[in-house]
Enzyme design. Structure first.
Site, PDB file in Angstrom:
ATOM      1  N   TYR A  46       0.816  -1.209   0.000  1.00 22.15           N
ATOM      2  CA  TYR A  46       0.000   0.000   0.000  1.00 22.15           C
ATOM      3  C   TYR A  46       0.855   1.267   0.000  1.00 22.15           C
ATOM      4  O   TYR A  46       1.659   1.489   0.921  1.00 22.15           O
ATOM      5  CB  TYR A  46      -0.939   0.025   1.205  1.00 22.15           C
ATOM      6  CG  TYR A  46      -1.947  -1.096   1.257  1.00 22.15           C
ATOM      7  CD1 TYR A  46      -2.234  -1.880   0.135  1.00 22.15           C
ATOM      8  CD2 TYR A  46      -2.623  -1.395   2.441  1.00 22.15           C
ATOM      9  CE1 TYR A  46      -3.158  -2.912   0.192  1.00 22.15           C
ATOM     10  CE2 TYR A  46      -3.557  -2.419   2.494  1.00 22.15           C
ATOM     11  CZ  TYR A  46      -3.812  -3.177   1.370  1.00 22.15           C
ATOM     12  OH  TYR A  46      -4.729  -4.196   1.444  1.00 22.15           O
ATOM     13  N   PRO A 181     -15.375  -4.909   1.286  1.00 20.83           N
ATOM     14  CA  PRO A 181     -16.632  -5.362   1.899  1.00 20.83           C
ATOM     15  C   PRO A 181     -17.850  -4.555   1.488  1.00 20.83           C
ATOM     16  O   PRO A 181     -18.976  -5.042   1.598  1.00 20.83           O
ATOM     17  CB  PRO A 181     -16.357  -5.212   3.401  1.00 20.83           C
ATOM     18  CG  PRO A 181     -15.371  -4.107   3.484  1.00 20.83           C
ATOM     19  CD  PRO A 181     -14.482  -4.301   2.286  1.00 20.83           C
ATOM     20  N   LEU A 182     -17.650  -3.312   1.012  1.00 13.65           N
ATOM     21  CA  LEU A 182     -18.787  -2.453   0.692  1.00 13.65           C
ATOM     22  C   LEU A 182     -19.066  -2.376  -0.808  1.00 13.65           C
ATOM     23  O   LEU A 182     -19.965  -1.643  -1.239  1.00 13.65           O
ATOM     24  CB  LEU A 182     -18.551  -1.036   1.239  1.00 13.65           C
ATOM     25  CG  LEU A 182     -18.250  -0.949   2.734  1.00 13.65           C
ATOM     26  CD1 LEU A 182     -18.078   0.496   3.162  1.00 13.65           C
ATOM     27  CD2 LEU A 182     -19.339  -1.626   3.544  1.00 13.65           C
ATOM     28  N   GLY A 184     -20.556  -3.174  -4.367  1.00 13.53           N
ATOM     29  CA  GLY A 184     -21.761  -3.814  -4.882  1.00 13.53           C
ATOM     30  C   GLY A 184     -22.825  -4.002  -3.809  1.00 13.53           C
ATOM     31  O   GLY A 184     -22.739  -3.482  -2.702  1.00 13.53           O
TER      32      GLY A 184
END
Length: 223
Positions: A46, A181-182, A184
């Site tokens: 990252y 996780p968020l 769609g």
């Protein structure tokens, strides 16, 4: 339950992903901890290591679990040894709470990659090991080398390829950490997080944000 034991630390079941974090966001990390975050997830990949540096500069207290990952571009033992040392330095710690093998590479046997990580467990500078982007069969092979505390895979309302795996891991007491996780699905971000928490008691999502109000909204689903 709104808490979960992950890598020996009891944490709320919503953590913080940090793939956009840079050293200018160090104050945000401190504010996130003040807001209740106890599980921060990062990776050597990252921002070219800048995410780890920001976390290291924030003087994270001992009751906050910091997880990082290595081996995205190269899973060789030589590279993993180098990345682990870099992560230790960037995070300003003598022991990483949870270290994931970020990706499994066809050119490097999984046993070799995890064997390198296990050496650092034996040295005491990694406490617990996880595996990311892994199938059921790869997880089983990984367990033949080292204890696996958590699995981090792509999962959300719209992408549910790991449904069976989540249930298997829950039965075995292994934490499942879904990334993206968020993405769609239906409803608000809070609705999506609630759906994940209700999906299985071993699921611990790590939505990413750099906005403290968004973070508080995410944590509010815990009640």
């Amino acid at each position: 339950m709104n808490n979960l034991l992950l890598a020996g630390v009891e944490v709320p079941r919503v953590g913080l992903g940090t793939n956009r974090l840079t050293p200018e966001h160090t104050d945000f990390i401190r504010a996130a901890i003040d807001a209740g975050v106890r599980h921060i997830d990062t990776a050597r990949l990252y921002q070219g290591g800048a995410s780890e540096q920001a976390i290291g500069a924030a003087n994270v207290p001992d009751d906050v679990l910091v997880a990082t990952k290595g081996g995205w571009n190269d899973g060789s033992p030589q590279n993993l040894h180098a990345e682990i040392e870099q992560s230790l330095k960037a995070l300003d710690t003598d022991a990483i709470g949870l270290y994931y093998l970020h990706k499994i590479h066809p050119g490097t046997p999984l046993e070799d990659s995890l064997g390198a990580i296990k050496e650092h467990v034996e040295k005491g500078n990694i406490r617990f090991v996880g595996i990311s982007n892994a199938t059921r069969e790869q997880i089983e092979l990984a367990r033949s080398v080292v204890d696996i505390a958590a699995v981090q895979n792509h999962y959300n309302q719209a992408e549910r390829g790991d449904d069976a795996l989540i249930d298997q891991l829950a039965a075995e007491g292994t934490v499942y950490v879904p990334f993206y996780p968020l993405k769609g699905g239906d409803g608000s971000n809070a609705d999506k997080l609630r759906w994940l928490l209700e999906r299985s008691p071993n699921v611990l999502p790590i939505p990413g944000t750099l906005n403290i109000e968004h973070l508080r909204e995410n944590l509010s689903v815990l009640g």
